[in-house]
Scaffold this motif. Structure first.
Motif, mmCIF file in Angstrom:
data_model
loop_
_atom_site.group_PDB
_atom_site.id
_atom_site.type_symbol
_atom_site.label_atom_id
_atom_site.label_comp_id
_atom_site.label_asym_id
_atom_site.label_seq_id
_atom_site.Cartn_x
_atom_site.Cartn_y
_atom_site.Cartn_z
ATOM 1 N N GLU A 27 -10.485 81.119 25.918
ATOM 2 C CA GLU A 27 -10.114 79.666 26.273
ATOM 3 C C GLU A 27 -11.066 78.766 27.052
ATOM 4 O O GLU A 27 -11.582 77.853 26.897
ATOM 5 N N GLU A 28 -11.239 79.613 28.345
ATOM 6 C CA GLU A 28 -12.298 79.253 29.169
ATOM 7 C C GLU A 28 -13.858 78.931 28.792
ATOM 8 O O GLU A 28 -14.308 78.012 28.816
ATOM 9 N N MET A 29 -14.124 79.923 27.891
ATOM 10 C CA MET A 29 -15.600 79.707 27.156
ATOM 11 C C MET A 29 -15.302 78.699 26.269
ATOM 12 O O MET A 29 -16.610 77.853 26.380
ATOM 13 N N GLN A 30 -14.483 78.280 25.559
ATOM 14 C CA GLN A 30 -14.469 77.156 24.638
ATOM 15 C C GLN A 30 -14.398 75.769 25.347
ATOM 16 O O GLN A 30 -15.249 74.970 25.110
ATOM 17 N N ARG A 31 -13.850 75.513 26.820
ATOM 18 C CA ARG A 31 -13.866 74.553 27.472
ATOM 19 C C ARG A 31 -15.201 74.257 27.973
ATOM 20 O O ARG A 31 -15.826 73.174 28.298
ATOM 21 N N ARG A 32 -15.749 75.569 28.512
ATOM 22 C CA ARG A 32 -17.014 75.384 28.900
ATOM 23 C C ARG A 32 -18.021 74.879 27.883
ATOM 24 O O ARG A 32 -19.036 73.720 28.211
ATOM 25 N N ILE A 33 -18.043 75.243 26.537
ATOM 26 C CA ILE A 33 -18.926 74.819 25.535
ATOM 27 C C ILE A 33 -18.657 73.498 25.334
ATOM 28 O O ILE A 33 -19.702 72.499 25.153
ATOM 29 N N GLU A 34 -17.333 72.987 25.250
ATOM 30 C CA GLU A 34 -17.185 71.467 25.067
ATOM 31 C C GLU A 34 -17.543 70.620 26.171
ATOM 32 O O GLU A 34 -18.135 69.569 25.858
ATOM 33 N N ARG A 35 -17.343 71.070 27.341
ATOM 34 C CA ARG A 35 -17.838 70.253 28.484
ATOM 35 C C ARG A 35 -19.658 70.115 28.363
ATOM 36 O O ARG A 35 -20.243 68.971 28.523
ATOM 37 N N LEU A 36 -20.175 71.255 28.112
ATOM 38 C CA LEU A 36 -21.786 71.267 27.753
ATOM 39 C C LEU A 36 -22.184 70.198 26.470
ATOM 40 O O LEU A 36 -22.971 69.505 26.826
ATOM 41 N N ARG A 38 -20.424 67.748 25.587
ATOM 42 C CA ARG A 38 -20.364 65.975 26.156
ATOM 43 C C ARG A 38 -21.191 65.917 26.917
ATOM 44 O O ARG A 38 -22.149 64.703 26.813
ATOM 45 N N THR A 39 -21.741 66.829 27.673
ATOM 46 C CA THR A 39 -22.708 66.432 28.852
ATOM 47 C C THR A 39 -23.965 66.033 27.908
ATOM 48 O O THR A 39 -24.666 65.180 28.512
ATOM 49 N N ALA A 40 -24.586 67.176 27.100
ATOM 50 C CA ALA A 40 -25.630 67.033 26.547
ATOM 51 C C ALA A 40 -25.731 65.355 25.607
ATOM 52 O O ALA A 40 -26.663 64.724 25.519
ATOM 53 N N TRP A 41 -24.501 65.102 25.130
ATOM 54 C CA TRP A 41 -24.345 63.827 24.270
ATOM 55 C C TRP A 41 -24.661 62.875 24.986
ATOM 56 O O TRP A 41 -25.294 61.740 24.681
ATOM 57 N N GLU A 42 -24.198 62.772 26.344
ATOM 58 C CA GLU A 42 -24.014 61.734 27.380
ATOM 59 C C GLU A 42 -25.535 61.650 27.939
ATOM 60 O O GLU A 42 -25.805 60.216 27.898
ATOM 61 N N LEU A 43 -26.275 62.602 28.028
ATOM 62 C CA LEU A 43 -27.738 62.603 28.278
ATOM 63 C C LEU A 43 -28.531 62.024 27.122
ATOM 64 O O LEU A 43 -29.480 61.216 27.234
ATOM 65 N N TYR A 44 -28.212 62.386 25.942
ATOM 66 C CA TYR A 44 -29.019 61.923 24.839
ATOM 67 C C TYR A 44 -28.816 60.377 24.733
ATOM 68 O O TYR A 44 -29.766 59.648 24.480
ATOM 69 N N LEU A 45 -27.603 59.705 25.025
ATOM 70 C CA LEU A 45 -27.234 58.458 24.772
ATOM 71 C C LEU A 45 -27.816 57.585 25.734
ATOM 72 O O LEU A 45 -28.517 56.506 25.552
ATOM 73 N N THR A 46 -27.895 58.246 26.986
ATOM 74 C CA THR A 46 -28.279 57.816 28.019
ATOM 75 C C THR A 46 -29.793 57.305 27.800
ATOM 76 O O THR A 46 -30.386 56.321 28.177
ATOM 77 N N ASN A 47 -30.507 58.296 27.454
ATOM 78 C CA ASN A 47 -31.886 58.458 27.097
ATOM 79 C C ASN A 47 -32.380 57.196 25.952
ATOM 80 O O ASN A 47 -33.361 56.680 25.994
ATOM 81 N N GLU A 48 -31.524 57.382 24.964
ATOM 82 C CA GLU A 48 -31.550 56.377 23.861
ATOM 83 C C GLU A 48 -31.571 54.904 24.183
ATOM 84 O O GLU A 48 -32.376 54.034 23.857
ATOM 85 N N ARG A 49 -30.506 54.567 25.326
ATOM 86 C CA ARG A 49 -30.157 53.378 25.541
ATOM 87 C C ARG A 49 -31.500 52.940 26.637
ATOM 88 O O ARG A 49 -32.089 51.754 26.634
#
Length: 56
Positions: A27-36, A38-49
Motif C-alpha cells: 500500500e505504501e509502495m503504491q502511494r509512493r508510485i502515485e506521488r512520483l 503526480r510530481t513527474a506530470w507537474e514537472l512536465y506541464l510546468t516545462n511545457e508552459r
C-alpha cells in the motif's frame, strides 16, 4: 545504504537507493508510485508552459 541505479536527465540526476524500498508494504509502495507520477506530470506541464511562454 546502497545506490542501485543512477539516471541522468537534462535537468537533474535521480539516484535509486535500496533502503527506500526495502520492507515497504504494498500500500505504501503504491502511494509512493502515485506521488512520483503526480510530481513527474507537474514537472512536465510546468516545462511545457515555460516553452510555450518563451515562444510568445
Amino acid at each position: 545504504m546502497a545506490i542501485v541505479a543512477e539516471y541522468h536527465y537534462p535537468n537533474g540526476t535521480v539516484l535509486i537507493d535500496d533502503d527506500c524500498y526495502r520492507d515497504v508494504p504494498p500500500e505504501e509502495m503504491q502511494r509512493r508510485i502515485e506521488r512520483l507520477q503526480r510530481t513527474a506530470w507537474e514537472l512536465y506541464l510546468t516545462n511545457e508552459r515555460r516553452k510555450r511562454n518563451e515562444n510568445l
